[in-house]
Design a protein around this motif. Sequence first.
Motif, short mmCIF file in Angstrom:
data_model
loop_
_atom_site.label_atom_id
_atom_site.label_comp_id
_atom_site.label_asym_id
_atom_site.label_seq_id
_atom_site.Cartn_x
_atom_site.Cartn_y
_atom_site.Cartn_z
N SER A 181 0.83 -1.20 0.00
CA SER A 181 0.00 0.00 0.00
C SER A 181 0.86 1.25 0.00
O SER A 181 0.34 2.36 -0.09
CB SER A 181 -0.93 0.00 1.22
OG SER A 181 -0.14 0.01 2.41
N GLN A 182 2.18 1.08 0.12
CA GLN A 182 3.10 2.22 0.12
C GLN A 182 4.49 1.73 -0.26
O GLN A 182 4.83 0.56 -0.06
CB GLN A 182 3.13 2.87 1.51
CG GLN A 182 3.37 1.87 2.63
CD GLN A 182 3.28 2.49 4.02
OE1 GLN A 182 3.20 3.70 4.14
NE2 GLN A 182 3.32 1.67 5.05
N THR A 183 5.31 2.64 -0.79
CA THR A 183 6.67 2.26 -1.14
C THR A 183 7.62 2.36 0.06
O THR A 183 8.80 2.04 -0.05
CB THR A 183 7.22 3.14 -2.29
OG1 THR A 183 6.92 4.51 -2.00
CG2 THR A 183 6.61 2.75 -3.62
N TYR A 207 -0.94 -0.03 -4.15
CA TYR A 207 -2.33 -0.43 -4.39
C TYR A 207 -3.21 -0.17 -3.16
O TYR A 207 -2.84 -0.55 -2.04
CB TYR A 207 -2.39 -1.92 -4.71
CG TYR A 207 -1.55 -2.31 -5.90
CD1 TYR A 207 -2.11 -2.39 -7.17
CD2 TYR A 207 -0.18 -2.57 -5.75
CE1 TYR A 207 -1.34 -2.75 -8.27
CE2 TYR A 207 0.60 -2.93 -6.84
CZ TYR A 207 0.02 -3.02 -8.09
OH TYR A 207 0.79 -3.36 -9.17
N ARG A 208 -4.34 0.49 -3.39
CA ARG A 208 -5.32 0.68 -2.32
C ARG A 208 -6.72 0.61 -2.91
O ARG A 208 -6.93 1.16 -4.01
CB ARG A 208 -5.14 2.05 -1.66
CG ARG A 208 -3.83 2.18 -0.91
CD ARG A 208 -3.66 3.55 -0.31
NE ARG A 208 -2.26 3.73 0.06
CZ ARG A 208 -1.75 4.87 0.52
NH1 ARG A 208 -2.54 5.94 0.66
NH2 ARG A 208 -0.48 4.95 0.85
N PRO A 209 -7.66 -0.03 -2.20
CA PRO A 209 -9.00 -0.16 -2.78
C PRO A 209 -9.81 1.15 -2.71
O PRO A 209 -10.86 1.20 -2.08
CB PRO A 209 -9.65 -1.28 -1.95
CG PRO A 209 -8.81 -1.45 -0.75
CD PRO A 209 -7.49 -0.77 -0.96
N HIS A 221 1.38 5.47 -8.18
CA HIS A 221 2.83 5.37 -8.01
C HIS A 221 3.32 6.32 -6.93
O HIS A 221 2.77 7.41 -6.77
CB HIS A 221 3.55 5.72 -9.32
CG HIS A 221 3.24 4.78 -10.45
ND1 HIS A 221 2.05 4.82 -11.13
CD2 HIS A 221 3.98 3.79 -11.00
CE1 HIS A 221 2.07 3.87 -12.07
NE2 HIS A 221 3.23 3.24 -12.00
N GLN A 222 4.34 5.89 -6.22
CA GLN A 222 4.96 6.77 -5.24
C GLN A 222 6.47 6.86 -5.49
O GLN A 222 7.08 5.95 -6.06
CB GLN A 222 4.75 6.22 -3.82
CG GLN A 222 3.30 6.32 -3.34
CD GLN A 222 3.12 5.92 -1.89
OE1 GLN A 222 3.83 5.04 -1.39
NE2 GLN A 222 2.16 6.52 -1.22
N VAL A 223 7.04 8.00 -5.04
CA VAL A 223 8.50 8.15 -4.96
C VAL A 223 8.82 8.05 -3.49
O VAL A 223 8.34 8.86 -2.71
CB VAL A 223 8.98 9.58 -5.29
CG1 VAL A 223 10.49 9.57 -5.50
CG2 VAL A 223 8.20 10.23 -6.36
N GLU A 224 9.63 7.10 -3.12
CA GLU A 224 10.08 7.00 -1.75
C GLU A 224 11.53 7.48 -1.70
O GLU A 224 12.33 7.09 -2.55
CB GLU A 224 10.01 5.54 -1.27
CG GLU A 224 10.13 5.37 0.21
CD GLU A 224 8.83 5.73 0.94
OE1 GLU A 224 7.76 5.77 0.30
OE2 GLU A 224 8.90 5.98 2.17
N GLY A 225 11.84 8.33 -0.74
CA GLY A 225 13.22 8.77 -0.59
C GLY A 225 13.70 8.43 0.81
O GLY A 225 12.92 8.45 1.77
N1 DAH Z 1 4.00 6.03 3.05
C1 DAH Z 1 3.21 7.24 3.25
C2 DAH Z 1 1.87 7.10 2.55
O1 DAH Z 1 1.76 6.29 1.68
C3 DAH Z 1 3.93 8.44 2.71
C4 DAH Z 1 5.13 8.77 3.53
C5 DAH Z 1 5.04 9.59 4.61
C6 DAH Z 1 6.34 8.22 3.20
C7 DAH Z 1 6.13 9.92 5.38
C8 DAH Z 1 7.47 8.51 3.97
C9 DAH Z 1 7.33 9.38 5.06
O2 DAH Z 1 8.66 8.05 3.70
O3 DAH Z 1 8.42 9.69 5.79
O4 DAH Z 1 0.97 7.78 2.87
#
Ligand code: DAH
Length: 339
Positions: A181-183, A207-209, A221-225
């Motif tokens: 549900s998150q990167t 993916y989220r419903p 899509h997400q960018v994770e840093g």
């Molecule tokens: N994973 C969170 C979401 O999907 C977004 C997020 C928030 C990612 C804070 C992070 C963070 O890395 O530090 O809503």
Amino acid sequence: MTIVPLDTFRAELERLRADAEAAMDAAADEVALEAARIDFLGAKSGRLKAIQKSLGGLAAADKPAGGRHFNEAKAAVTACFEAAQARVAGAGSECRLDAIDVTLPAEPVRLGHMHPITRTIRRVQEIMGRLGFESVDGPEVEDQWHNFEALAIPAEHPARDPLDNFYLAVARGADPLLLRSQTSTVQIRVMENREPPLRIVSLGRVYRPDTADATHYPMFHQVEGLLVEPGTTLAHLKSVLRMFASSFLGHAVNVRFRPSFFPFTEPSVEVDMEWGGRWVEMGGAGMIDPAVLEAVGYDPDSVTGFAFGLGVERIAARRYGVEDIRDFYRNDARFLRQF
Ligand code: DAH
């Protein structure tokens, strides 16, 4: 040895010549003509060859005349073969000219190009790469540990609700697997396997419903840093985000943090970005929570770092002036061709 009369020899030559001309005139294509050539002019067992051998049976006085007749007949059959050859080749090329009208304008070659989301992902990777962030991938089917537990999202947390996740019927151990549900999962996977210092980005599908509307889609899509280095502060985070956004959009972007909460960061912030007089919420961020550092086996007293997660569709929509993110996935060539 019986003597062959010259008249008989001539009559045979004439018959052969007539047969050869008939066969070669009748040949409709190269294959039929080649069969006729072998039949009459073939060097080993062609009919001309056979007659040539019978020259030896003529009376000595008839031989010069016989040889002359033979040469005439051979020249005639050869000429007939060459004429037929030209005819058959010509027929072939006429056929081809019929099929292709070379006077018609050519069909333009339509070159495809990258989908705007793919292009955005590549561009983000490139810009973050210049800031020293390595691009890494993670799996889209995840376990409870990487999607929740290690990110300090406990069992009773509403984010784990079956109605808010795509759980699979398949389990690993006692826990059902799910479409991530998150990167943020990739933060855990990288920290579990490497030691600081770290600078990584991970871009991919989540993916989220959710019901699809102008700003939601069940897959996005997400960018994770993630940056893990001694002495990291929120100011570093803000600088990185501002440099990234200004590079991506091509002009100076303001970044604003609003206090927020995420289980895996402390403090946590919402990230807003402004350019062209409009503020847009881009995602979340914060300093990595000590509980997360502990979960991956780092010493929370000596390790610091920040993390952020932004929506790729949001970034792309703002960059390309798209109002409805569903347009990215309708596969309407008229929409996609614009980019
Ligand atoms: N994973 C969170 C979401 O999907 C977004 C997020 C928030 C990612 C804070 C992070 C963070 O890395 O530090 O809503």
